[in-house]
Design an enzyme around this catalytic site. Structure first.
Site, PDB file in Angstrom:
ATOM      1  N   CYS A 258      -0.524   3.879  -6.213  1.00 50.02           N
ATOM      2  CA  CYS A 258      -1.064   4.318  -4.932  1.00 50.02           C
ATOM      3  C   CYS A 258       0.104   4.513  -3.982  1.00 50.02           C
ATOM      4  CB  CYS A 258      -2.044   3.294  -4.362  1.00 50.02           C
ATOM      5  SG  CYS A 258      -2.603   3.698  -2.687  1.00 50.02           S
TER       6      CYS A 258
ATOM      7  N   CYS B 184      -5.159   4.305  15.699  1.00 48.22           N
ATOM      8  CA  CYS B 184      -5.864   5.465  16.242  1.00 48.22           C
ATOM      9  C   CYS B 184      -6.755   4.987  17.397  1.00 48.22           C
ATOM     10  CB  CYS B 184      -6.705   6.117  15.170  1.00 48.22           C
ATOM     11  SG  CYS B 184      -7.608   7.577  15.693  1.00 48.22           S
TER      12      CYS B 184
END
Length: 218
Positions: free
Chosen positions: A203, A212
């Protein structure tokens, strides 16, 4: 596609491999979510969005760990070649990026929430790469299904760019476009990092460490 060792680029349609008319074979049901489908039809009331975050194995795992995500699937989007194979996409000669179809329940997580997971779990400033994975097939992308989604996507990009700028990071290079076609990847790629397949597999995605902002909305 990397030309002569230079900067990767997305090829034009007339450069793309021809592909094939027949979709690749995939299982109908999710290896993690059990009886939930990874191919339409999906239950009424659910929404979808397609995102690219680099290698799609880890990107998909991020979303099946997200509350409100009903199902996920990996595939190819944003390019020209119909029903491409993994090897064709990795050649850079299809124009596609590795992508994740996210099927989500807007009563549990709205599109803004899905996008928050998207922005925070990869680096959207790297252009045609994610970390050591280099090529147009690893570009950051959001492919929206309808005009209302576009507005939310563009607002979220602007808000996250402000957060990145405040943190001294670079500019967002994420491709934002209407979804033309999502081509499912081969069956062995679906939920590749699940317990029954390759839980310790590769990964390569990683976030910027910049949060965010909440309340992303038009």
């Amino acid at each position: 596609m990397v030309l002569f060792g230079g900067t990767p680029r997305v090829i034009e349609a007339d450069e793309a491999l021809p592909g094939r008319p027949t979709p690749l074979a995939v299982p109908e049901h999710h290896a993690v979510f059990g009886d939930r489908r990874i191919v339409p039809p999906f239950p009424a009331g659910l929404s979808t969005v397609v995102v690219g975050m680099g290698c799609f194995w880890g990107a998909e795992r991020t979303f099946w760990r997200t509350e409100g995500a009903w199902s996920t699937a990996v595939g190819y989007a944003g390019g020209h070649t119909p029903n491409p194979t993994y090897e064709e996409v990795c050649s850079g000669l299809t124009g596609h990026t590795e992508a994740v179809l996210v099927v989500f329940d807007p009563q549990v997580i709205d599109l803004a929430g899905v996008l928050r997971v998207f922005w925070e779990n990869h680096d959207p400033t790297q252009g045609m790469r994610q970390g050591n994975d280099v090529g147009s097939q690893y570009r950051s992308a959001i492919y929206y299904a309808e005009e209302q989604q576009r507005q939310v996507v563009e607002a979220s990009r602007e808000q996250y760019q402000r957060a990145l700028t405040a943190a001294g990071r670079g500019s967002v290079t994420t491709e934002i476009a209407p979804l033309g076609e999502f081509y499912y990847a081969e069956g062995y790629h679906q939920q590749y990092l699940s317990e029954g397949k390759n839980p310790n597999g590769y990964c390569g995605i990683a976030g910027t460490g910049v949060s965010c902002p909440t309340g992303l909305a038009v």
